[in-house]
Design a protein around this motif. Structure first.
Motif, PDB file in Angstrom:
ATOM      1  N   ASP A 121       0.867  -1.190   0.000  1.00 30.16           N
ATOM      2  CA  ASP A 121       0.000   0.000   0.000  1.00 30.16           C
ATOM      3  C   ASP A 121       0.900   1.237   0.000  1.00 30.16           C
ATOM      4  O   ASP A 121       1.477   1.600   1.026  1.00 30.16           O
ATOM      5  CB  ASP A 121      -0.897  -0.018   1.242  1.00 30.16           C
ATOM      6  CG  ASP A 121      -1.867   1.157   1.289  1.00 30.16           C
ATOM      7  OD1 ASP A 121      -1.736   2.074   0.437  1.00 30.16           O
ATOM      8  OD2 ASP A 121      -2.719   1.179   2.189  1.00 30.16           O
ATOM      9  N   TYR A 125      -0.560   8.440   3.381  1.00 29.92           N
ATOM     10  CA  TYR A 125      -1.540   8.780   4.421  1.00 29.92           C
ATOM     11  C   TYR A 125      -0.970   9.883   5.317  1.00 29.92           C
ATOM     12  O   TYR A 125       0.081   9.717   5.935  1.00 29.92           O
ATOM     13  CB  TYR A 125      -1.851   7.549   5.274  1.00 29.92           C
ATOM     14  CG  TYR A 125      -2.484   6.411   4.515  1.00 29.92           C
ATOM     15  CD1 TYR A 125      -3.841   6.427   4.204  1.00 29.92           C
ATOM     16  CD2 TYR A 125      -1.720   5.319   4.092  1.00 29.92           C
ATOM     17  CE1 TYR A 125      -4.431   5.385   3.507  1.00 29.92           C
ATOM     18  CE2 TYR A 125      -2.303   4.267   3.392  1.00 29.92           C
ATOM     19  CZ  TYR A 125      -3.646   4.305   3.098  1.00 29.92           C
ATOM     20  OH  TYR A 125      -4.226   3.279   2.403  1.00 29.92           O
ATOM     21  N   LEU A 131      -8.048   7.248   6.147  1.00 23.99           N
ATOM     22  CA  LEU A 131      -8.412   5.839   6.309  1.00 23.99           C
ATOM     23  C   LEU A 131      -9.885   5.677   6.721  1.00 23.99           C
ATOM     24  O   LEU A 131     -10.281   4.661   7.269  1.00 23.99           O
ATOM     25  CB  LEU A 131      -7.503   5.177   7.355  1.00 23.99           C
ATOM     26  CG  LEU A 131      -6.103   4.816   6.846  1.00 23.99           C
ATOM     27  CD1 LEU A 131      -5.124   4.675   7.997  1.00 23.99           C
ATOM     28  CD2 LEU A 131      -6.147   3.523   6.039  1.00 23.99           C
ATOM     29  N   GLU A 134     -12.302   2.346   6.980  1.00 21.45           N
ATOM     30  CA  GLU A 134     -11.479   1.137   7.010  1.00 21.45           C
ATOM     31  C   GLU A 134     -11.487   0.498   8.401  1.00 21.45           C
ATOM     32  O   GLU A 134     -11.882   1.122   9.386  1.00 21.45           O
ATOM     33  CB  GLU A 134     -10.038   1.464   6.618  1.00 21.45           C
ATOM     34  CG  GLU A 134      -9.885   2.044   5.222  1.00 21.45           C
ATOM     35  CD  GLU A 134     -10.112   1.016   4.116  1.00 21.45           C
ATOM     36  OE1 GLU A 134     -10.292  -0.181   4.431  1.00 21.45           O
ATOM     37  OE2 GLU A 134     -10.113   1.421   2.945  1.00 21.45           O
ATOM     38  N   THR A 135     -11.020  -0.752   8.467  1.00 17.66           N
ATOM     39  CA  THR A 135     -10.814  -1.430   9.753  1.00 17.66           C
ATOM     40  C   THR A 135      -9.345  -1.284  10.131  1.00 17.66           C
ATOM     41  O   THR A 135      -8.460  -1.633   9.349  1.00 17.66           O
ATOM     42  CB  THR A 135     -11.177  -2.924   9.657  1.00 17.66           C
ATOM     43  OG1 THR A 135     -12.582  -3.041   9.403  1.00 17.66           O
ATOM     44  CG2 THR A 135     -10.851  -3.653  10.961  1.00 17.66           C
ATOM     45  N   VAL A 136      -9.109  -0.746  11.321  1.00 14.08           N
ATOM     46  CA  VAL A 136      -7.739  -0.515  11.786  1.00 14.08           C
ATOM     47  C   VAL A 136      -7.550  -1.213  13.133  1.00 14.08           C
ATOM     48  O   VAL A 136      -8.516  -1.652  13.764  1.00 14.08           O
ATOM     49  CB  VAL A 136      -7.428   0.998  11.908  1.00 14.08           C
ATOM     50  CG1 VAL A 136      -7.586   1.687  10.559  1.00 14.08           C
ATOM     51  CG2 VAL A 136      -8.327   1.656  12.958  1.00 14.08           C
ATOM     52  N   PHE A 154     -13.834   5.105  11.561  1.00 17.01           N
ATOM     53  CA  PHE A 154     -13.469   3.768  11.086  1.00 17.01           C
ATOM     54  C   PHE A 154     -14.625   2.775  11.161  1.00 17.01           C
ATOM     55  O   PHE A 154     -15.488   2.863  12.041  1.00 17.01           O
ATOM     56  CB  PHE A 154     -12.284   3.242  11.904  1.00 17.01           C
ATOM     57  CG  PHE A 154     -11.121   4.199  11.931  1.00 17.01           C
ATOM     58  CD1 PHE A 154     -10.297   4.339  10.824  1.00 17.01           C
ATOM     59  CD2 PHE A 154     -10.870   4.986  13.039  1.00 17.01           C
ATOM     60  CE1 PHE A 154      -9.234   5.230  10.830  1.00 17.01           C
ATOM     61  CE2 PHE A 154      -9.813   5.887  13.070  1.00 17.01           C
ATOM     62  CZ  PHE A 154      -8.990   6.017  11.949  1.00 17.01           C
ATOM     63  N   LYS A 176      -5.882  -3.643   7.437  1.00 15.41           N
ATOM     64  CA  LYS A 176      -5.597  -2.530   6.530  1.00 15.41           C
ATOM     65  C   LYS A 176      -4.518  -1.606   7.087  1.00 15.41           C
ATOM     66  O   LYS A 176      -3.617  -1.155   6.362  1.00 15.41           O
ATOM     67  CB  LYS A 176      -6.889  -1.731   6.292  1.00 15.41           C
ATOM     68  CG  LYS A 176      -6.728  -0.463   5.478  1.00 15.41           C
ATOM     69  CD  LYS A 176      -6.405  -0.755   4.034  1.00 15.41           C
ATOM     70  CE  LYS A 176      -6.354   0.525   3.207  1.00 15.41           C
ATOM     71  NZ  LYS A 176      -6.021   0.263   1.793  1.00 15.41           N
TER      72      LYS A 176
END
Length: 252
Positions: A121, A125, A131, A134-136, A154, A176
């Motif tokens: 990736d 950022y 983000l 997204e799942t972080v 998120f 991610k």
């Protein structure tokens, strides 16, 4: 009567001759996965790192010995408040919620969260908004988990037991992105154990804090000794030497 006096004098002589061995031993909670602040050295099977070196030097100056007790980060405060340990020496931020249950020393080192993503990736950022949706991941018990959840940005904030667990999932592409203490992420990646992970250098941290040594609420005498020793170790260059030993630059 003479024998009693002689026995008393002998006991007094022994007490005078062995002050070092009679020093108070305090139990210090540290984590095995917070390199370079604290980590498990598999060669010696002991916890090592910046905070271990520091609390050991503080103890020498303040007149107490330390016994390092390894435990997960999330167990540190419960272990302190339940008197299983006497001191916390780990990469723990001084935060208002924690100050309600723990008394902290003067600040030792300041930093913010770092962001890691898969090396594949290549997106630049800069902020958490980049983000969105997204799942972080972040480490359970840290200041970063709640801060990330409160943003509402998120899809999910997964809580991990350790930072290496976060790095592992990012490394395999299961996650991610991950947020954690910047110095710990940087040190881990320098070791080469997570070749498919990239530390995003252009990212601007949001949750910035200072690490401190923690004691139980009301332990004012112990806290006073720790702060006095920290001031001395800062002025004589010991703290800077410890930071440099573990690859961190001195601050202030």
């Amino acid at each position: 009567m003479k024998r009693i006096v002689q026995a008393a004098m002998a006991a007094l002589a022994i007490a005078v001759l062995m002050p070092a061995s009679a020093q108070q031993v305090l139990k210090v909670g540290s984590t095995p996965t917070g390199i370079p602040f604290t980590f498990l050295d598999t060669k010696t099977n002991s916890i090592q790192g910046i905070m271990v070196d520091l609390i050991t030097e503080v103890g020498k100056d303040a007149g107490f010995n330390v016994q390092i007790e390894p435990m997960q980060f999330s167990a540190l405060i419960p272990s302190l408040t339940s008197s299983k340990i006497d001191i916390i020496a780990a990469a723990m931020f001084i935060t208002p919620p924690r100050k309600e249950v723990v008394d902290f020393s003067d600040p030792i080192y300041s930093y913010g969260e770092g962001l890691v993503v898969p090396k594949s990736d290549t997106k630049a950022y800069a902020t958490q908004e980049d983000l969105k949706g997204e799942t972080v991941g972040a480490q359970v018990g840290t200041a970063f988990v709640d801060a990330l959840k409160k943003t509402g940005l998120f899809a999910d904030v997964k809580a991990y037991d350790t930072i290496p667990d976060i790095l592992r999932d990012v490394n395999t592409g299961r996650l991610k992105a991950g947020y954690a203490d910047y110095p710990i992420l940087a040190y881990n990646l320098k070791q080469g154990g997570f070749p498919e992970v990239r530390l995003v250098e252009g990212y601007k941290p949001v949750t910035i804090g200072s690490v401190g040594i923690g004691v139980r609420k009301g332990e004012t005498a112990l806290l006073g000794k720790i702060n006095a020793s920290l001031a001395k170790l800062k002025s004589n260059g010991t703290i800077d030497k410890i930071l440099n030993k573990w690859g961190l630059k001195a601050q202030g």
